[in-house]
Each structure stands twice: as structure tokens, then as C-alpha cells.
Design an enzyme around this catalytic site. Sequence first.
Site, short mmCIF file in Angstrom:
data_model
loop_
_atom_site.label_atom_id
_atom_site.label_comp_id
_atom_site.label_asym_id
_atom_site.label_seq_id
_atom_site.Cartn_x
_atom_site.Cartn_y
_atom_site.Cartn_z
N HIS A 84 66.50 -22.30 42.65
CA HIS A 84 65.33 -22.10 41.93
C HIS A 84 64.41 -20.86 42.32
CE1 HIS A 84 64.78 -26.67 40.89
NE2 HIS A 84 65.64 -26.14 40.63
N HIS B 167 62.20 -20.88 36.41
CA HIS B 167 62.22 -20.44 37.72
C HIS B 167 61.91 -18.81 37.79
CE1 HIS B 167 63.19 -24.18 38.70
NE2 HIS B 167 64.52 -24.16 38.12
N CYS C 36 67.09 -16.34 64.22
CA CYS C 36 66.26 -16.44 65.47
C CYS C 36 66.36 -17.57 66.03
CB CYS C 36 64.65 -15.67 65.35
SG CYS C 36 63.67 -16.73 64.31
N THR D 277 64.33 -20.25 65.82
CA THR D 277 64.20 -21.19 64.76
C THR D 277 64.12 -20.84 63.26
OG1 THR D 277 61.56 -20.45 64.60
CG2 THR D 277 62.17 -22.26 66.35
N ASP E 154 67.78 -12.00 66.72
CA ASP E 154 67.24 -11.55 67.95
C ASP E 154 68.08 -12.31 69.05
OD1 ASP E 154 66.46 -14.12 68.07
OD2 ASP E 154 64.24 -14.00 68.36
C1 RB5 Z 1 62.39 -15.97 70.84
O1 RB5 Z 1 62.20 -16.75 72.19
C2 RB5 Z 1 61.82 -16.92 69.64
O2 RB5 Z 1 60.59 -16.98 69.69
C3 RB5 Z 1 62.56 -16.39 68.24
O3 RB5 Z 1 63.73 -16.44 68.54
C4 RB5 Z 1 62.03 -17.10 67.13
O4 RB5 Z 1 62.42 -18.62 67.46
C5 RB5 Z 1 60.63 -16.95 66.47
O5 RB5 Z 1 60.50 -17.39 65.35
#
Ligand code: RB5
Length: 140
Positions: free
Chosen positions: A98, A133, A65, A67, A8
Site C-alpha cells: 500500500h 495507492h 536502532c 526501537t 546504531d
Molecule cells: C539508543 O539508545 C536508542 O535511543 C536508539 O537506538 C533508538 O531506539 C532511537 O530511536
Amino acid sequence: MKIAIGCDHGGISLKAEIVPLLQEMGHVVDDKGCYSTESVDYPDFAKAVCRQVQKGDCERGILICGTGVGMSMVANRFEGIRAGLCNELFTARMSREHNDANVLCLGARVIGFGLAAEIVRAWIGAEFAGGRHQRRIDMF
Ligand code: RB5
């Protein structure tokens, strides 16, 4: 191998660095977007990548993304997709050995390109250990 990649707006700068890395490693990259920094919805790109892996068009997928959490949540809803959020090396290697992870999720706001590159190399290079596994994966 053929690898689908998606991100994203939070992951686009890291994707722009990971794609040439994969190509330099000799892999074929199927880039499912996004392609600009305009705000988008990460589930769209997780779906596009997971469908490529489900269909067998791509052997593995990488999702980026902010996180990595949202991408991993969406990816693991797809039958046959085993996505691991790996923002450090040990988990990246173990997710292959695993868990036979076929999708790697990264958090571009958590790690920099140097660590991400090491994670990608480790994740692609590690082999599934099978045995007990595999039995556990069969229980999913
Ligand atoms: C976008 O702002 C953010 O929410 C997305 O990139 C991600 O971290 C969501 O899990």
C-alpha cells in the site's frame, strides 16, 4: 537487488545477522555502519542509507536502532523516502503493498532475529499494488 543497511549501537547485533541473511537471499548489501558497539547517533546512519536510496545507488534501505522509531523519523524527512517502522509481519507486507515503502526500519530491542528475518523476507518479497495507492503517494 542492492540494499543499503545502517544501524546504531542499539541495532548492531541485529544488523550483523540481517546482512548475511540478505546475502544468502542473493542481494548485494551496502553496509553504511555503524561497525562497533560504541555509542553513536542514529541520524548519521539514517542519512547515509537514505542518500543511497535517493541517488538510486540502492533500490531499498534497511535501518535498525533500538526501537526503530528514531531511524524512521529521520528517514521520512528525506524527499522520496517512504520509511515504515515494521516490527511485525502484517505491517511489513502492507508497507510495501500500500505504501511502496523503500526503507524498512526495525527495532532490535523490540524483536528477535527470527521475527526480523521473517519481516525482511516478507518486505523484500511484497510488491507495490499501485492504483489508488499510487494516487495517495502522489499526494505526499
Ligand atoms: C539508543 O539508545 C536508542 O535511543 C536508539 O537506538 C533508538 O531506539 C532511537 O530511536
